[in-house]
Write a protein that holds these residues in place. Structure first.
Motif, PDB file in Angstrom:
ATOM      1  N   PRO A 330     -19.231  28.357  45.533  1.00 50.37           N
ATOM      2  CA  PRO A 330     -20.596  29.204  45.438  1.00 50.37           C
ATOM      3  C   PRO A 330     -20.227  30.391  46.395  1.00 50.37           C
ATOM      4  O   PRO A 330     -21.308  31.242  46.309  1.00 50.37           O
ATOM      5  CB  PRO A 330     -21.566  28.291  46.020  1.00 50.37           C
ATOM      6  N   SER A 455     -24.588  20.172  36.903  1.00 50.18           N
ATOM      7  CA  SER A 455     -24.174  20.634  38.452  1.00 50.18           C
ATOM      8  C   SER A 455     -23.952  22.190  38.385  1.00 50.18           C
ATOM      9  O   SER A 455     -23.896  22.683  37.505  1.00 50.18           O
ATOM     10  CB  SER A 455     -23.157  19.886  39.009  1.00 50.18           C
ATOM     11  N   TRP A 456     -24.280  22.920  39.587  1.00 51.31           N
ATOM     12  CA  TRP A 456     -23.798  24.127  39.747  1.00 51.31           C
ATOM     13  C   TRP A 456     -22.394  24.456  39.197  1.00 51.31           C
ATOM     14  O   TRP A 456     -22.162  25.536  38.486  1.00 51.31           O
ATOM     15  CB  TRP A 456     -23.946  24.487  41.333  1.00 51.31           C
ATOM     16  N   ASN A 457     -21.538  23.600  39.388  1.00 56.62           N
ATOM     17  CA  ASN A 457     -20.140  23.812  38.994  1.00 56.62           C
ATOM     18  C   ASN A 457     -20.108  23.955  37.349  1.00 56.62           C
ATOM     19  O   ASN A 457     -19.694  24.646  36.675  1.00 56.62           O
ATOM     20  CB  ASN A 457     -19.267  22.503  39.526  1.00 56.62           C
ATOM     21  N   LEU A 476     -24.569  32.885  36.394  1.00 54.61           N
ATOM     22  CA  LEU A 476     -25.885  32.754  36.602  1.00 54.61           C
ATOM     23  C   LEU A 476     -26.785  33.900  37.423  1.00 54.61           C
ATOM     24  O   LEU A 476     -26.107  34.735  37.939  1.00 54.61           O
ATOM     25  CB  LEU A 476     -25.933  31.449  37.786  1.00 54.61           C
ATOM     26  N   TRP A 548     -30.565  26.851  38.339  1.00 55.47           N
ATOM     27  CA  TRP A 548     -29.550  27.028  39.085  1.00 55.47           C
ATOM     28  C   TRP A 548     -29.307  28.586  39.375  1.00 55.47           C
ATOM     29  O   TRP A 548     -29.496  29.224  38.286  1.00 55.47           O
ATOM     30  CB  TRP A 548     -28.099  26.601  38.890  1.00 55.47           C
ATOM     31  N   GLN A 550     -26.924  31.745  41.279  1.00 52.65           N
ATOM     32  CA  GLN A 550     -25.591  32.066  42.140  1.00 52.65           C
ATOM     33  C   GLN A 550     -25.674  31.647  43.428  1.00 52.65           C
ATOM     34  O   GLN A 550     -24.514  31.313  43.962  1.00 52.65           O
ATOM     35  CB  GLN A 550     -25.299  33.462  41.897  1.00 52.65           C
ATOM     36  N   LYS A 552     -26.276  30.878  47.516  1.00 52.64           N
ATOM     37  CA  LYS A 552     -26.363  29.675  48.488  1.00 52.64           C
ATOM     38  C   LYS A 552     -27.805  29.729  48.904  1.00 52.64           C
ATOM     39  O   LYS A 552     -28.417  30.518  49.346  1.00 52.64           O
ATOM     40  CB  LYS A 552     -25.342  29.740  49.585  1.00 52.64           C
ATOM     41  N   CYS A 575     -26.177  24.688  47.461  1.00 57.41           N
ATOM     42  CA  CYS A 575     -26.626  25.724  46.214  1.00 57.41           C
ATOM     43  C   CYS A 575     -28.046  25.777  45.978  1.00 57.41           C
ATOM     44  O   CYS A 575     -28.740  24.834  46.661  1.00 57.41           O
ATOM     45  CB  CYS A 575     -25.941  25.096  44.814  1.00 57.41           C
ATOM     46  N   LEU A 577     -31.631  26.232  43.611  1.00 56.78           N
ATOM     47  CA  LEU A 577     -32.677  26.215  42.402  1.00 56.78           C
ATOM     48  C   LEU A 577     -33.830  26.783  42.677  1.00 56.78           C
ATOM     49  O   LEU A 577     -34.490  26.689  43.568  1.00 56.78           O
ATOM     50  CB  LEU A 577     -32.967  24.650  42.185  1.00 56.78           C
ATOM     51  N   SER A 600     -22.277  21.962  45.211  1.00 61.07           N
ATOM     52  CA  SER A 600     -22.203  22.156  43.870  1.00 61.07           C
ATOM     53  C   SER A 600     -21.986  21.265  42.827  1.00 61.07           C
ATOM     54  O   SER A 600     -21.694  21.735  41.401  1.00 61.07           O
ATOM     55  CB  SER A 600     -20.962  23.285  44.032  1.00 61.07           C
ATOM     56  N   PHE A 609     -30.205  25.252  33.838  1.00 63.55           N
ATOM     57  CA  PHE A 609     -29.946  26.759  34.014  1.00 63.55           C
ATOM     58  C   PHE A 609     -30.150  27.516  32.874  1.00 63.55           C
ATOM     59  O   PHE A 609     -30.114  27.171  31.932  1.00 63.55           O
ATOM     60  CB  PHE A 609     -28.281  26.879  34.373  1.00 63.55           C
TER      61      PHE A 609
END
Length: 616
Positions: A330, A455-457, A476, A548, A550, A552, A575, A577, A600, A609
């Motif tokens: 992230p 997930s973010w990943n 993102l 989500w 980008q 943090k 991360c 949202l 993440s 997302f």
């Protein structure tokens, strides 16, 4: 108004012996909301008052732990006893653990660890909760942390038996059918009784079977559940020990379970990441569309690739395995393409939509026409992605101090400059995710529903693969871009106005905002495009699924970049949202509301997302 201080706002719930209210504390203007519990024993006999004072002392001690509501006050008025506690803005786990719906092993492991940490503190204070169940566990919307509420001693206080001689006994059975082991049914609860209840709740989450409907072995009385859920041997063994029929065969307390799972259960594995040096590329400045197509052609020429070049870069969609796409952490930003395009091949279009505004009661006051420019990305096999142009500009990011149910993490409000970009008209759907990634992890299945349990990943990997497929710069949105796109020129809490209703947003309608009435609680996602758009032509920016970004997560905006770029500093920060979801209350859907989304690799069935495409 109680003791000249606590104004009752509305009833939250309760039964014959106790009622819980949401109230406003006039002596605490910075944190005015609180929870008032009114206990109504048949007689306010001296022993009852003594018991009340003793239990209030226990609650005060427990409230020092960060994930147990703090005891703010206790008092007696008009022969009723009152307890005032901290208000936790969130939802109880009944909204997540739903009969008939099976949750993942990773969800259960994380929940087990989170609850045990709180319960271990409780047991170390020599307190037995006596009513562990989904309704008594709250997930705070601000950061997703689990809070333990509604201790059984408070219920017992309301149900003390006063016999004809005036003697008080406390042999009342406190608990909920399905979650109570035998010793608790016999009014002899121990620490292992809480362990049993927690184990039952987690098995319920895994199997989708209600606690009162579990099968039992005819000979031993043990719960039969392993055949109803796919789960690792280690987790199955832990849960089975937690719910053994006789307490001597269970874990003795929460600390003992924690120690055991630290050996047997590791956190959910993260997806493999390759070490790669991602360079941040300069974003080309563009001019807005001024009534002619010349300036738009400049933007387009920077990031669209002609068909022949695309064929050289990507022979077919299937040539890019999802597992081979490296995922940046992230605090890293993917490299962007700078290839140009023949503008004659660009098929820019316009679309029309309706923009609604509501009054403070949630009534629709105006419906006006809107129009936006967009392009269609071909994902293959008839699947497409619609990307809407978001014009550049400036806005005030964050919420003003006086906004209702504002959190401190939404400030300080500050000016932000945003450059032109394209954003998904909708959150990424299951059909689109399947077309790019070859899988559909969603809990609520439906081609046009938003993809969730990502997930973010997962979201970053989707953007990376889509970028390779198209030779455009997909990623993102930054948090600033997201809020700018959500507000679409508005300054009110929602892009519809001062409030929202479930007619125009998908959230938990049991919670109201402002003067709007309660609405529907759908308890699931909806097809994208089902509800009205904002003035930029973006749909469901409020509710349906969290989105989500980008960035943090940071506790406030001090030190945030002022140019609209993602704020990725802080190696240990979670991360982030935005937008709220079908699961959350109305206030969390505000344009400025933010959520700590965790690591993440964390995924829930209200996490989704949408993508952004920028000049390269």
């Amino acid at each position: 108004m109680l003791v000249g201080r606590y104004e009752i706002i509305r009833e939250l719930g309760g039964g014959g012996f106790a009622i819980t209210f949401l109230a406003k504390d006039y002596l605490q203007p910075s944190q005015p909301l609180c929870v008032v519990k009114q206990l109504r024993p048949e007689r306010t006999e001296p022993r009852i008052v003594e018991f009340f004072e003793t239990e209030a002392t226990v609650l005060e001690k427990l409230g020092k732990y960060s994930q147990i509501p703090q005891l703010l006050a206790h008092f007696r008025e008009n022969n009723n006893l009152y307890i005032v506690q901290e208000f936790i803005e969130g939802h109880d786990l009944k909204a997540e653990i739903i009969p008939g719906k099976q949750l993942s092993e990773s969800y259960v492991i994380k929940l087990l660890q989170d609850v045990l940490e709180v319960l271990s503190f409780v047991h170390n204070q020599q307190v037995i909760h006596r009513d562990i169940k989904p309704e008594n566990l709250m997930r705070r919307h601000q950061d997703g942390k689990i809070f333990l509420i509604d201790f059984g001693a408070v219920k017992e206080l309301g149900t003390l038996i006063v016999n004809v001689q005036g003697k008080v006994t406390s042999s009342v059975i406190v608990g909920t059918p399905g979650y109570m082991p035998n010793e608790q049914k016999n009014a002899k609860p121990i620490f292992a009784s809480d362990i049993y209840a927690l184990g039952v709740m987690l098995i319920q989450a895994l199997t989708g079977v209600s606690a009162v409907d579990f099968e039992e072995d005819a000979k031993t009385g043990e719960i039969l559940w392993r055949h109803q859920a796919r789960v690792s041997k280690h987790l199955a063994n832990v849960l089975t020990k937690m719910v053994r029929r006789h307490y001597s065969l269970r874990y003795a307390n929460a600390t003992e379970v924690l120690q055991d799972i630290s050996k047997k259960l590791s956190p959910p594995p993260t997806r493999p990441q390759q070490s790669v040096n991602w360079s941040r590329r300069r974003v080309i400045q563009t001019v807005g569309l001024m009534g002619a197509s010349f300036s738009l052609a400049i933007v387009v020429e920077k990031f669209f690739l002609n068909n022949s070049a695309r064929r050289k870069a990507l022979p077919s969609n299937s040539s890019i395995p999802a597992n081979n796409i490296p995922v940046p952490s992230p605090n890293e930003t993917p490299a962007l393409s700078t290839k140009s395009v023949n503008t004659k091949e660009l098929a820019l279009k316009t679309f029309q939509f309706k923009v609604m505004k509501v009054d403070k009661q949630g009534n629709i006051t105006t419906i006006s026409p809107g129009q936006a420019i967009y392009f269609i990305e071909d994902l293959g096999n008839g699947n497409t992605l619609e990307m809407v142009e978001i014009p550049g500009g400036q806005f005030l990011m964050g919420s003003p101090v006086g906004e209702k149910q504002r959190n401190t993490n939404e400030g300080p409000q500050h000016p932000m400059t945003i450059k032109v970009f394209f954003m998904g008209k909708f959150t990424v759907t299951q059909e689109q995710y399947q077309a790019v990634m070859g899988i559909n992890p969603s809990y609520f299945q439906g081609a046009n529903r938003p993809v969730e349990q990502v997930s973010w990943n997962d979201a970053v990997k989707f953007c990376q693969k889509l970028s390779l497929m198209t030779n455009k710069n997909y990623r993102l949105p930054s948090e600033a871009e997201w809020e700018y796109a959500c507000r679409a020129g508005t300054t009110t809490p929602f892009y519809f106005g001062e409030t929202i209703t479930t007619e125009i947003t998908n959230y938990n309608g049991g919670y109201t905002y402002g003067s709007a009435p309660p609405g529907e609680n759908r308890q699931e996602t909806m097809d994208v495009g089902s509800l009205p758009a904002n003035a930029f032509g973006l749909y469901e920016m409020h509710g349906n699924v969290w989105e989500w970004c980008q960035d943090k997560y940071h506790n406030d905006y001090r030190g945030m970049p002022a140019n609209g770029s993602a704020w990725v500093s802080g190696n240990n920060n979670p991360c982030l949202l935005r937008g709220g979801s079908w699961l959350t209350q109305s206030s969390v859907c505000r344009s400025s509301a933010r959520l700590d989304g965790g690591n993440s690799d964390v995924a829930f069935y209200d996490f989704g997302f949408r993508v952004v495409c920028t000049p390269g």
